[in-house]
Design an enzyme around this catalytic site. Structure first.
Site, PDB file in Angstrom:
ATOM      1  N   THR A 101     -18.914 -29.647 -26.794  1.00 33.53           N
ATOM      2  CA  THR A 101     -19.855 -30.370 -27.653  1.00 33.53           C
ATOM      3  C   THR A 101     -21.227 -30.428 -26.991  1.00 33.53           C
ATOM      4  O   THR A 101     -21.515 -29.640 -26.084  1.00 33.53           O
ATOM      5  CB  THR A 101     -19.294 -31.768 -28.016  1.00 33.53           C
ATOM      6  OG1 THR A 101     -20.094 -32.342 -29.051  1.00 33.53           O
ATOM      7  CG2 THR A 101     -19.276 -32.717 -26.820  1.00 33.53           C
ATOM      8  N   ASN A 102     -22.088 -31.321 -27.448  1.00 30.57           N
ATOM      9  CA  ASN A 102     -23.449 -31.462 -26.917  1.00 30.57           C
ATOM     10  C   ASN A 102     -23.807 -32.943 -26.871  1.00 30.57           C
ATOM     11  O   ASN A 102     -22.982 -33.797 -27.189  1.00 30.57           O
ATOM     12  CB  ASN A 102     -24.420 -30.663 -27.793  1.00 30.57           C
ATOM     13  CG  ASN A 102     -24.326 -31.103 -29.243  1.00 30.57           C
ATOM     14  OD1 ASN A 102     -24.643 -32.224 -29.591  1.00 30.57           O
ATOM     15  ND2 ASN A 102     -23.839 -30.205 -30.100  1.00 30.57           N
ATOM     16  N   HIS A 103     -25.045 -33.254 -26.510  1.00 37.13           N
ATOM     17  CA  HIS A 103     -25.436 -34.652 -26.262  1.00 37.13           C
ATOM     18  C   HIS A 103     -25.866 -35.420 -27.511  1.00 37.13           C
ATOM     19  O   HIS A 103     -26.374 -36.534 -27.393  1.00 37.13           O
ATOM     20  CB  HIS A 103     -26.576 -34.701 -25.246  1.00 37.13           C
ATOM     21  CG  HIS A 103     -26.140 -34.420 -23.839  1.00 37.13           C
ATOM     22  ND1 HIS A 103     -25.282 -35.246 -23.165  1.00 37.13           N
ATOM     23  CD2 HIS A 103     -26.432 -33.402 -23.007  1.00 37.13           C
ATOM     24  CE1 HIS A 103     -25.070 -34.752 -21.953  1.00 37.13           C
ATOM     25  NE2 HIS A 103     -25.756 -33.626 -21.837  1.00 37.13           N
TER      26      HIS A 103
END
Ligand code: CTP
Ligand code: CA
Length: 227
Positions: free
Chosen positions: A33-35
């Site tokens: 995933t990402n932030h």
């Protein structure tokens, strides 16, 4: 200087907003995933609601509680987000893609937890490209529908974002510098530049995501009145 928004200026308009970051599973316990927190997309959805629009908010794994008074759809992966966006866009006047979509996903999803082995000190993951949701939307977009993207960049903000307007056939892009803490990913504040297909640029101050969202909605309301 931001205009004061007239209440109900987007009354009767149907809007789709995406938010959050997609999760791409690797096995039953792990994902890529990402932030993204969902904060910016939720602020945009809330601002549209306050302007009187009928809002569908499609959120990938948000870290915060969604605003009330919107049609809320929760998704996990880019593939699920694509399916929901396509369905909702058919009846929409405006799409704002604030979601951070994973560009790649694991080529294979294991149905059991992947175990480490005593002799493997390294591991290589094969990833495959996810569909580009905005590019797919461009192929079904009717004249009169507004499509707005976000561009998350750590460098060459304006030139990178400008290329995305063209390659994704957008009406506008919100260029977002994500290299500094305090603005952008998972922060409460943001600073963006609104870039229009015709070349005009408007840079905001560092402000709350709610204030940045209000400015975006003002710009959109003005554009809808002029078309
Ligand atoms: N986007 C999308 N589908 C993807 C990837 C991105 O619809 N598979 C959308 C995002 O929601 C955003 C815009 O495209 O509105 C730009 O996303 P960004 O990640 O900044 O650009 P990319 O085109 O993915 O290019 P890169 O990550 O290589 O900079
Ligand atoms: Ca990307």
């Amino acid at each position: 200087e931001s205009l004061k928004l007239k209440g109900g200026s987007l009354a009767g308009k149907s809007v789709v907003v995406t938010a959050g970051g997609t999760r791409e599973p690797l096995d039953p316990v792990r994902y890529l995933t990402n932030h993204s927190s969902g904060k910016m997309g939720f602020a945009v959805a809330n601002a549209f609601k306050n302007a009187g629009a009928n809002v569908t908010l499609i959120a990938a794994n948000p870290l915060i509680t969604p605003p009330s008074g919107v049609n809320f759809i929760r998704v996990e992966t880019a593939a699920e987000l694509l399916a929901e966006v396509k369905q909702a866009f058919v009846h929409a006047d405006i799409l704002v893609m604030a979601a951070a979509v994973a560009d790649y996903r694991p080529a294979k999803v294991a149905n059991k937890k992947i175990k480490k082995t005593a002799d493997n000190q390294t591991m290589t993951l094969e990833l495959v490209r996810n569909p580009d949701i905005l590019k797919e939307i461009a192929t079904i977009k009717h004249p009169g529908q507004l499509v707005i993207g976000f561009a998350a960049e750590t460098n060459d903000l304006i030139s990178n974002a400008t290329k995305k307007i063209q390659s994704k056939n957008l009406d506008m892009i919100v260029a977002n510098d994500v290299s500094q803490s305090g603005i952008g990913f998972n922060a409460d504040n943001n600073q963006v530049t609104f870039l229009f297909a015709a070349g005009k640029q408007i840079k905001t101050n560092v402000e709350s995501k709610a204030k940045v969202a209000d400015q975006l909605i003002n710009i959109i309301a003005t554009q809808m009145q002029n078309q």
